[in-house]
Structures are given as structure tokens and as C-alpha cells.
Design an enzyme around this catalytic site. Sequence first.
Site, PDB file in Angstrom:
ATOM      1  N   GLU A   1      -5.241  -9.173   1.300  1.00 38.98           N
ATOM      2  CA  GLU A   1      -5.926  -8.459   2.149  1.00 38.98           C
ATOM      3  C   GLU A   1      -7.732  -8.516   2.158  1.00 38.98           C
ATOM      4  O   GLU A   1      -7.086  -7.724   0.898  1.00 38.98           O
ATOM      5  CB  GLU A   1      -5.745  -7.611   2.525  1.00 38.98           C
ATOM      6  CG  GLU A   1      -4.098  -7.178   3.370  1.00 38.98           C
ATOM      7  CD  GLU A   1      -3.076  -6.192   4.035  1.00 38.98           C
ATOM      8  OE1 GLU A   1      -4.754  -5.320   4.700  1.00 38.98           O
ATOM      9  OE2 GLU A   1      -1.759  -5.825   4.218  1.00 38.98           O
TER      10      GLU A   1
ATOM     11  N   GLU B   1       1.364  -1.645   0.076  1.00 42.59           N
ATOM     12  CA  GLU B   1       0.120   0.076   0.172  1.00 42.59           C
ATOM     13  C   GLU B   1       0.987   1.139  -0.084  1.00 42.59           C
ATOM     14  O   GLU B   1       0.373   2.230   1.041  1.00 42.59           O
ATOM     15  CB  GLU B   1      -0.875  -0.188   1.196  1.00 42.59           C
ATOM     16  CG  GLU B   1      -1.777  -1.141   1.057  1.00 42.59           C
ATOM     17  CD  GLU B   1      -2.908  -0.820   2.624  1.00 42.59           C
ATOM     18  OE1 GLU B   1      -3.375  -0.914   3.180  1.00 42.59           O
ATOM     19  OE2 GLU B   1      -3.729  -1.898   2.732  1.00 42.59           O
TER      20      GLU B   1
HETATM   21  C1  FCB Z   1      -3.949  -1.628   5.758  1.00 38.70           C
HETATM   22  C2  FCB Z   1      -2.548  -2.465   5.798  1.00 38.70           C
HETATM   23  C3  FCB Z   1      -2.661  -3.340   7.225  1.00 38.70           C
HETATM   24  C4  FCB Z   1      -3.975  -2.924   8.263  1.00 38.70           C
HETATM   25  C5  FCB Z   1      -5.296  -2.879   7.467  1.00 38.70           C
HETATM   26  C6  FCB Z   1      -6.317  -2.687   7.928  1.00 38.70           C
HETATM   27  O1  FCB Z   1      -4.100  -1.220   5.277  1.00 38.70           O
HETATM   28  O2  FCB Z   1      -2.374  -2.207   5.066  1.00 38.70           O
HETATM   29  O3  FCB Z   1      -1.406  -3.148   7.129  1.00 38.70           O
HETATM   30  O4  FCB Z   1      -3.861  -1.963   8.799  1.00 38.70           O
HETATM   31  O5  FCB Z   1      -5.481  -1.931   6.509  1.00 38.70           O
END
Ligand code: FCB
Length: 458
Positions: free
Chosen positions: A363, A167
Amino acid sequence: MTLHLPAGPALSFGAASASYQIEGAIAEDGRGPSIWDTFTQVPGATKDGKDGSLACDSYHRYREDVDLVAELGADLYRFSVAWPRVIPTGDGAVEPRGLAYYDRLVDALLERGVTPTGTFYHWDLPQILEDRGGWLVRDTAYAFADYAMVVHEHLGDRVKVWATHNEPWCAAYLGYAAGIHAPGRREGGDAHRAAHHLLLGHGLAAERLHAAGCQDVGIVLNLAPVWPEAEVDPAAADGIDAIRNRVWLGPLVDGAYDAGLLRVAPVLAEADLVRPGDLDLIRGSADWMGVNYYTPVRPGPAQPTPAGETRHPETDAYPGVEPVTFVVREPRTDIGWEVDAYGLEELLLDTHKRTGLPLMVTENGAAYDDALVVEVPGVGRIVQDEDRRSYLETHIAATERAREAGADVRGYIVWTLLDNFEWAEGYTKYFGIVHVDPQNQQRTPKASYRWLQERLRG
Ligand code: FCB
């Protein structure tokens, strides 16, 4: 051609983590300070005033965590390496004790039949590099590539699938524009410099990793479906999309920053910043792409600011864009993010069409306030988290639909294994499928873990 990305007929499953959020042990075995160690000491930086100095203590309890991943039936475990553990001075001597921790972690995963996939940068920049300008300066990109090579030389015999950054939008714009993540700077349009240097670091590392025989170099982006509300200024909505999505995809796919982006980010046209060869290096450098998805982005018309106030804090993370208000519909998770599984389906299809790359959902998950652990006689400790279970179920189904519609999605990795240090939220938001007792770090699988375990183990 990637060689090691999962390519089975079915979706591969995994769980994700990040070094600073779980490891603790910030002063152990020669680890140097990171920007998150510094930032969390600033009063008000985290909601509960806490930091990652203990976190889940995974530096010492990693075996337990590996057991939890293996017992879940996961194919993959996504972890990140802490740069200040491996090169405490940022670009100087390598700390073998830091690397040895990741040896232990990786070997334990492999022993249990879980494939480790690594991320080189999940936001814990060595503080000493920030002191020299951080991601606003070009040297950091070169230091990053050197660091990535050190890690790959050491772990590359066992870890085959790598992502450079996690990210970079957060690293650049929450870190250097909104100032709500480390290093907590508010540099406005200069934050676009950080974006370019993050991309450059990715490109430099990818080139050298490829030369060293690594065929599975990816980058993990928190791309978002941008769904403008009817009344929003179309130019503002375009600016949001440009800074959230196109600033990354343009260079990676086309080797260019597009005209709409340059309208809001004119520094990206500066010859001193974007030097000859930079964009060619970045174009085509990713073999796969990780997509992190939680929620759609709905820009709506800006609310009037109070008299005398000119700042629109909502758009701090989108420097150069006309002010908007982000509309969040119901239902929402505990962190206030709208739940919309269709957003993931659309995003995967669009990203597949745009990039042509193999994708992984690196994620996806939900924060719910389910900290209640109940001891049931004869059964054991139970944490009910039906909201999270349902979130995961609908988003896994959305991933499957995107695959059926032709998106080349190889894996789905849940965020996250453990309740952990949630950045500016401190320890107040729980994303884990495993509860962690803040008093003693005791791990208790939640109902969502049991549900996923049943699904994976059949
Ligand atoms: C993302 C991050 C991760 C976590 C999630 C909820 O932005 O990559 O580390 O904090 O959100």
C-alpha cells in the site's frame, strides 16, 4: 523460496482494496456481522457517522472494478476476504455463497489477465468472535488459521500469493488500545496480547498453508521509519519503534521479543500468553513481507496536558511508552500525514536488511480532497488530482531507488483503486485513483489513474 511472487526484471504494479471498505452488501448471502458493522453504529465512531453497509457496492459492481484494474494495465490486484462472509459464525459452518463471491472476483481478474493476491484479514473480525474476547484471547488465533485454510482450499488453485494479516499494528493498537478502530476498546497494555495473538494466528496459518503447498505466505505490516526529534526522550522514541516495528519483526525474524520492547510491554514476557513453541512457530514463517507506507513517524517531546488531565491521547496507541507528541512537517496530505518519499526508500532498504525477505509495497497512496468531477465537452468526466499524481510519482521513484540500492522489492501496489470507506474517517478522505460518486456509485478515473495507465501501458 517463493514460487509465485512477481520476479520479473521490472517492478510489478497493482492496485489494492479491502473488503469492508468497498464491498457493501453486509447482510447479503448469509454474511454475518463484523466488528466494523458494530463499531460504526457507535455515535462518533466515524467522522461522518457513516458505515460500510453500501460502501462502493463492489459486491455487485466488481466486474466494473476488475475492468478498471485491467484497463489501468496493472499486473496485480490486492483484495481481502471478509471472514464473516465465509464463516459467518466465526468458527462454524462455511457459507458457500460468500466463497462464491470471491470465485467470481478472482475468475474475472484472471480472465482479464490480472493476478489476484489475497489478504485473509483486513480487520473485519466476525463480531461473534469479538464477543468471546476477540484478539485478546488465544482461541481467535486458532479460529483465524481454520478460516484461512477454508479460503485457501477454495481459492488456492487460482490465488497463489497470500498475506495473512493487513497491518496488525492497527488491529491490535488502534482497536484495543486507542479504541479508534473496531472493536473500539481501550485496554492499555493488554493490547499487546492482541499483537501476540495476531502473530500467533499468522504463524498457525502459515504452517498449515505451507503444508498445503502454498509457498507464498506473507504478512503486510505498516512499518514506519521512526525519526526522533532532537529533544525527545530516547527511551520514548525507542518505545515507539518497538511497538510500531519490532513487535512484529522480532518474532518473525529472530523468534523473540527484544528487551527494549519488553520494557514497555511486560505482558509479552508472561508464560501464559507467550507459550512454549509460539515464537518458534512465528520465526521464519513469512516467505515475503508487504510494506504499507504513507508517512514517517517523528516522536517529539510531549506537550504539557491541561491541568488535571493525565492522559496523552497521542500515545494511546503505544501503551507503556512515555508520552510523546508526533511532529508532522509540511507538506501534508488531507488526512494530515506528512509527505516524505525518502521515508519509503529508507524503510524498504532497512526492511530488506533486517528480514532478507522479498518485499512488496502493498500500500502507498495519498488522500486529497479532489471530489470535484467536471464534465468537459468532447472529453468526458475529469477529476484533477495533481497532488496525488505527484505523490505516486515520487514514491514509485523512491521504490525504484531502493531496488537499485539492493532491496528485493517485487511490486508496488497503490492504495487505492476506489474512493471508499476510510475507517474512522468515514467517507471524508479520498485515496482513490478512481472517484466514486456517493449518490450513485458511478466510477470516474482521476487524472492520477490516467497518468499511471500511460506509464504502465507505455
Ligand atoms: C491503511 C489501511 C488501508 C487504508 C489506508 C489509508 O492503514 O490498511 O485499509 O485505510 O491505510
